[in-house]
Write a protein that holds these residues in place. Structure first.
Motif, PDB file in Angstrom:
ATOM      1  N   ILE A 223      39.154  52.284  50.748  1.00 22.37           N
ATOM      2  CA  ILE A 223      39.468  52.359  49.522  1.00 22.37           C
ATOM      3  C   ILE A 223      40.772  53.347  49.067  1.00 22.37           C
ATOM      4  N   ALA A 224      40.532  54.391  49.569  1.00 20.04           N
ATOM      5  CA  ALA A 224      41.582  55.381  49.123  1.00 20.04           C
ATOM      6  C   ALA A 224      42.876  55.086  49.863  1.00 20.04           C
TER       7      ALA A 224
ATOM      8  N   GLU B 107      39.906  42.345  48.865  1.00 18.17           N
ATOM      9  CA  GLU B 107      39.859  42.123  50.173  1.00 18.17           C
ATOM     10  C   GLU B 107      39.362  43.258  51.188  1.00 18.17           C
ATOM     11  N   GLU B 108      39.851  44.659  50.692  1.00 13.87           N
ATOM     12  CA  GLU B 108      39.512  45.663  51.895  1.00 13.87           C
ATOM     13  C   GLU B 108      37.977  45.966  51.555  1.00 13.87           C
TER      14      GLU B 108
ATOM     15  N   VAL C  58      33.506  45.437  45.490  1.00 19.61           N
ATOM     16  CA  VAL C  58      34.476  46.262  44.937  1.00 19.61           C
ATOM     17  C   VAL C  58      34.781  45.488  43.569  1.00 19.61           C
ATOM     18  N   GLY C  59      34.783  46.345  42.374  1.00 15.33           N
ATOM     19  CA  GLY C  59      35.187  45.991  41.098  1.00 15.33           C
ATOM     20  C   GLY C  59      36.403  46.756  40.591  1.00 15.33           C
ATOM     21  N   VAL C  60      37.214  46.075  39.830  1.00 12.82           N
ATOM     22  CA  VAL C  60      38.503  47.022  39.388  1.00 12.82           C
ATOM     23  C   VAL C  60      38.518  46.683  37.846  1.00 12.82           C
ATOM     24  N   TYR C  61      38.684  47.588  36.905  1.00  6.18           N
ATOM     25  CA  TYR C  61      38.292  47.322  35.379  1.00  6.18           C
ATOM     26  C   TYR C  61      39.393  48.350  34.956  1.00  6.18           C
TER      27      TYR C  61
END
Length: 90
Positions: A20-21, A67-68, A76-79
Motif C-alpha cells: 500500500i505504501a 488493485e493492489e 482497500v477503501g479510499v475516501y
C-alpha cells in the motif's frame, strides 16, 4: 493539505503495509498518520494521507490501491477526508 483516508482490512500477511505504501510513494502521496493492528490474524490499517502533491486524482489512486489490495488479498477503501467525516456522522 488535501487529505484522504485509506482503510485496509483482511487476513494478515507479509507485505501489506509495503504494498500500500509503495503505491502511495509512487504517486507522491505523503502518509500523515497511520494506525494498524492485528487481531486474531485479521489485519486492519487506517492511514490519513496528504494528496496535495500527488500526480493522480483520488479516483485514480483508489483504483490503483484497490488493485493492489486484490493482489494482497485485502479490501482497500479510499475516501476524501470530507466524505469520511460525513460518513462518520451517519
Amino acid at each position: 493539505m488535501e487529505l484522504a483516508v485509506v482503510s485496509v482490512l483482511g487476513a494478515d500477511r507479509v507485505g501489506i503495509v509495503a504494498g500500500i505504501a509503495g503505491v502511495l510513494a509512487r504517486h507522491n502521496v505523503n502518509i500523515v498518520d497511520i494506525s494498524q493492528t492485528v487481531v486474531r490474524d485479521i489485519f486492519s490499517m487506517v492511514m490519513v494521507v496528504d494528496m496535495s502533491k500527488a500526480d493522480v486524482d483520488i479516483a485514480q489512486l483508489r483504483r490503483e490501491l484497490e488493485e493492489e489490495g486484490r493482489r494482497l488479498g485485502v479490501m482497500v477503501g479510499v475516501y476524501h477526508i470530507d466524505v469520511f467525516r460525513y460518513m462518520q456522522r451517519i
